[in-house]
Design a protein around this motif. Structure first.
Motif, PDB file in Angstrom:
ATOM      1  N   THR A   1      22.986  40.690 -28.137  1.00 18.36           N
ATOM      2  CA  THR A   1      23.427  39.860 -27.014  1.00 18.36           C
ATOM      3  C   THR A   1      24.267  40.721 -26.072  1.00 18.36           C
TER       4      THR A   1
ATOM      5  N   SER B   1      25.384  23.091 -34.307  1.00 19.87           N
ATOM      6  CA  SER B   1      25.259  23.510 -32.912  1.00 19.87           C
ATOM      7  C   SER B   1      23.811  23.824 -32.559  1.00 19.87           C
ATOM      8  N   PRO B   2      23.152  22.978 -31.785  1.00 24.66           N
ATOM      9  CA  PRO B   2      21.784  23.284 -31.347  1.00 24.66           C
ATOM     10  C   PRO B   2      21.689  24.594 -30.561  1.00 24.66           C
ATOM     11  N   ALA B   3      22.717  24.898 -29.764  1.00 25.66           N
ATOM     12  CA  ALA B   3      22.687  26.134 -28.975  1.00 25.66           C
ATOM     13  C   ALA B   3      22.753  27.362 -29.881  1.00 25.66           C
ATOM     14  N   SER B   4      23.612  27.328 -30.891  1.00 27.28           N
ATOM     15  CA  SER B   4      23.717  28.461 -31.821  1.00 27.28           C
ATOM     16  C   SER B   4      22.437  28.611 -32.630  1.00 27.28           C
TER      17      SER B   4
ATOM     18  N   GLN C   1      19.424  27.768 -31.661  1.00 25.83           N
ATOM     19  CA  GLN C   1      18.383  28.309 -30.794  1.00 25.83           C
ATOM     20  C   GLN C   1      18.587  29.787 -30.528  1.00 25.83           C
ATOM     21  N   LEU C   2      19.847  30.207 -30.378  1.00 25.16           N
ATOM     22  CA  LEU C   2      20.122  31.632 -30.193  1.00 25.16           C
ATOM     23  C   LEU C   2      19.722  32.415 -31.440  1.00 25.16           C
TER      24      LEU C   2
ATOM     25  N   ASN D   1      16.015  32.700 -31.356  1.00 25.31           N
ATOM     26  CA  ASN D   1      15.577  33.636 -30.301  1.00 25.31           C
ATOM     27  C   ASN D   1      15.797  35.087 -30.710  1.00 25.31           C
TER      28      ASN D   1
END
Length: 366
Positions: free
Chosen positions: A79, A138-141, A143-144, A147
């Motif tokens: 990242t 955490s959906p964002a974590s 997804q990261l 990815n």
């Protein structure tokens, strides 16, 4: 598989620096920033990653008779977050590609281990997070995480020296409500695997159970044809009852199991537990390869001069800026020199093999 973990390389750990309170990468980095300032600290980490593991280290591991290694990494290497002196989303590839080249030359296979996942998968220092396994809420974590694994799989999909991907190291520590969090684990593994399989049909998925890779009860029937289930064990008796539940799991589903981490003990224990694993046809990667001033590992190196002052600083109260000012070292340059001396001491040519430990692993010392 018979090998070791490259711990403390891409994820610095406090105890391997002889620190007590500051035990995760971000806490170590914060202390170094206070001592040396941001630019010097960034420069140190860049030199550290180049010095701690070199081609000579990989060649040495081959000479002992090892055939594989597990490489823990922090998601931040992929990242633009500041980490180990960089904020470059390709930094992880730059570091890993170099070691992968050395391993290909030596014929040493590799498992890539996401030791620190976005949001934190463990809830303790080892995930370099914030004290709770926020990943699972955490959906964002999530997804990261997906990815990043897809990027890694895309990059290495045609690399045969990589055996597989250890998707999440030691998820969901025992401090938290396992009834609440454990049900999230296998569904996330499935999502990560599905994303990887869109670009990489070949590599093995390595799945660790909850509570420090010890509890596999949340797993159902294998959902992919190329899965290894992994467990970790430390400081247990060296009797078969310690691993019986994993043997039962293997027999129930006809799947491979593997001990991804164990060790951190005396030579007698190392020999007995390694023998137990091999007697039951279980591959192993003992933890870790190298650390400062310790016989509980394959290699050690000496602490630098005046390093006790660095340790003392990290143990002072530094909760507020006033506390930091009060703890300010009298001689920053001396402490900086001691920290920088790690770069020389940790290099392979300045390390010492722990002969008894290596022999306890059934490996060669010369």
């Amino acid at each position: 598989m018979r090998g070791t973990n490259l711990g403390n390389w891409l994820i610095p750990e406090g105890y391997m620096f002889k620190f007590k309170g500051i035990n995760s990468p971000k806490l170590i980095n914060e202390a170094f920033m206070e001592i040396m300032g941001p630019e010097e600290t960034k420069a140190f980490w860049k030199k550290y990653t180049a010095a701690y593991i070199t081609e000579a280290d990989i060649h040495y591991l081959k000479t002992t008779g090892m055939n594989s290694i597990r490489i823990p990494f922090n998601y931040r290497l992929f990242t633009d977050e500041d980490y180990l002196g960089e904020n470059n989303p390709n930094h992880g590839f730059e570091l890993l590609d170099k070691v992968i080249g050395w391993c290909k030359k030596e014929g040493i296979y590799i498992i890539l281990d996401m030791h620190c996942a976005p949001g934190g998968q463990t809830g303790d220092n080892i995930d370099d997070g914030y004290g709770y396994p926020f990943l699972f809420k955490s959906p964002a974590s999530q997804q990261l995480t997906i990815n990043i694994w897809k990027r890694i799989a895309t990059h290495y999909r045609n690399e045969p020296i990589i055996l597989g991907y250890d998707l999440l190291n030691e998820p969901i520590a025992h401090y938290f409500d396992k009834n609440e969090l454990n049900p999230y684990l296998e569904p996330l593994y499935k999502r990560i695997t599905q994303a990887i399989r869109t670009v990489d049909k070949n590599h093995i998925m390595i799945l660790g159970g909850a509570q420090w890779d010890s509890n596999m009860t949340m797993f159902g029937k294998p959902f992919d044809s190329k899965i290894i289930y992994t467990f970790h064990k430390y400081w247990t008796p060296t009797t078969v009852d310690v691993i019986q539940e994993y043997l039962d799991f293997r027999n129930k589903y006809n799947v491979p199991i593997y001990c991804g981490e164990t060790g951190e003990n005396n030579d007698k224990w190392i020999m007995e537990f390694r023998t137990l694993l091999e007697k039951n046809d279980i591959s192993w990667h003992f933890w870790p390869y190298k650390k400062m001033e310790s016989t509980a590992g394959i290699m050690f190196y000496n602490p630098p001069a005046n390093y006790d002052k660095v340790i003392d600083y990290t143990e002072k109260n530094r909760a507020t800026f006033e506390d930091i000012r009060k703890a300010t070292p009298a001689d920053r340059e001396q402490m900086k020199a001691s920290i920088y001396a790690i770069l020389n001491n940790c290099r392979f040519e300045n390390c010492t093999p722990n002969k008894g430990y290596i022999e306890a692993l059934g490996l060669k010392t010369k």
